[in-house]
Design a protein around this motif. Sequence first.
Motif, mmCIF file in Angstrom:
data_model
loop_
_atom_site.group_PDB
_atom_site.id
_atom_site.type_symbol
_atom_site.label_atom_id
_atom_site.label_comp_id
_atom_site.label_asym_id
_atom_site.label_seq_id
_atom_site.Cartn_x
_atom_site.Cartn_y
_atom_site.Cartn_z
ATOM 1 N N SER A 294 0.833 -1.211 0.000
ATOM 2 C CA SER A 294 0.000 0.000 0.000
ATOM 3 C C SER A 294 0.862 1.253 0.000
ATOM 4 C CB SER A 294 -0.926 0.004 1.218
ATOM 5 O OG SER A 294 -1.862 -1.030 1.144
ATOM 6 N N PHE A 295 1.955 1.226 0.816
ATOM 7 C CA PHE A 295 2.881 2.356 0.846
ATOM 8 C C PHE A 295 3.467 2.615 -0.544
ATOM 9 C CE2 PHE A 295 3.247 2.311 5.537
ATOM 10 C CZ PHE A 295 3.355 3.671 5.761
ATOM 11 N N VAL A 296 3.940 1.559 -1.191
ATOM 12 C CA VAL A 296 4.548 1.700 -2.523
ATOM 13 C C VAL A 296 3.529 2.276 -3.504
ATOM 14 C CG1 VAL A 296 5.469 0.429 -4.505
ATOM 15 C CG2 VAL A 296 6.301 -0.084 -2.205
ATOM 16 N N ASN A 297 2.320 1.736 -3.498
ATOM 17 C CA ASN A 297 1.285 2.213 -4.418
ATOM 18 C C ASN A 297 0.915 3.665 -4.154
ATOM 19 O OD1 ASN A 297 1.147 -0.248 -5.706
ATOM 20 N ND2 ASN A 297 -0.559 -1.011 -4.469
ATOM 21 N N ASN A 298 0.700 4.010 -2.873
ATOM 22 C CA ASN A 298 0.285 5.376 -2.528
ATOM 23 C C ASN A 298 1.364 6.402 -2.837
ATOM 24 O OD1 ASN A 298 -2.222 4.531 -1.632
ATOM 25 N ND2 ASN A 298 -1.570 4.293 0.489
ATOM 26 N N PHE A 299 2.606 6.111 -2.419
ATOM 27 C CA PHE A 299 3.681 7.075 -2.659
ATOM 28 C C PHE A 299 4.044 7.177 -4.135
ATOM 29 C CE2 PHE A 299 4.478 6.638 1.965
ATOM 30 C CZ PHE A 299 4.528 7.979 2.286
#
Length: 279
Positions: free
Chosen positions: A42-47
Motif C-alpha cells: 500500500s505504501f509503494v502504491n500510494n507514494f
Amino acid sequence: MGAGTTEHDIELYQQKIIELNRLAEIGQLSAGILHEIKNPVSFVNNFSRLSQGLVGEILDICQKPLSQMSDTDIADEKDLLETLSQNLVKINENGKRIERIIQGMLAQARSDAAILEPTDLNQLLEEYSKLAYQGVRADDSAFNVMLKYKFDPEVGSVKVAKGEFGRVIVNLVNNACYAVNEKAKRHEEGYEPVIEITTTRIGQEVEIRICDNGIGIPEDIVAKLFKPFFTTKPQGKGTGLGLSLTYTSVTDTHKGSIHVTSVLGEKTEFTIVIPVQAA
C-alpha cells in the motif's frame, strides 16, 4: 506399526512427520505474510501515485520560460523536488521490506541444509514475530496481543540460518500467543496480553528473551517441553514437534542454548543464547 517395521522405517516415518509439521508452519506463516505484505505494498502504491502528481506539478513549473519564473516558482519547485525525494526513499524502504518478506518465505520453503549467514538479528526477530502474530490472527480475528520490543542496538549482525531461525521465533511466539489467549478467555479484570521480546549483546554472545504474561506452565511439565511429540495443547492444536525442533535448531545448528522459566498463572519466558559468530 507392524512386526516387520525396522528402525530405518521408524526414522523415515519421523522425518515425514517433521516435514508435515514444517509444511503446517509454512502454511500458518503464509497467512501472516499475506497480511504483513499489504502494508508495504500500500505504501509503494500510494507514494508512487503521489510522486506521479508531484512530477506533473514540477513539469508545469518547468514549462515556463526562465524569464517568467518568479522566486515563488523556484521555491515551489525546490519543495516539490524535496517531497519527491522523500517519497522515493519511502518507496525504496517499503520495496526492500517486501523483498525481505519474500526472501523469508523462500527460506521457509527450502528444506536443504541450513546455511549460516550474517543477519540483522533484531530486524529478523521483529519481522518473524509480527508474521507469527498475524498468522494467529488469520485463524482468530478477535485475537489481540501487544508486542513489545527491547532491542540492544549493539546486537548488530549475527550469523544465523534465516529460515530455520525464523521458524524458531515463529514457534515461540505462537506458543506465547496461545498462552496469553488462554488467559484472556478467563476474563480477568484489567488483564492485557503482552509478549515482550528482548535482545542483549553479552561479549561474543547474544541473549534473546521471549516473555509472555499468559497462563504459565506447571513446574513438572517444564522439564518435558523440548521432548519430541510432547505438547501441553489440546488434541489437534499442536504436534508436539515445535519446541523439539526449536531446541535442535538452537543447540545443533546455531551452537547455542535455550531454557525456559515459568510462573503458573503469570508468565513464561524462553531464553536463547547464541554466539555472534556461530561456527
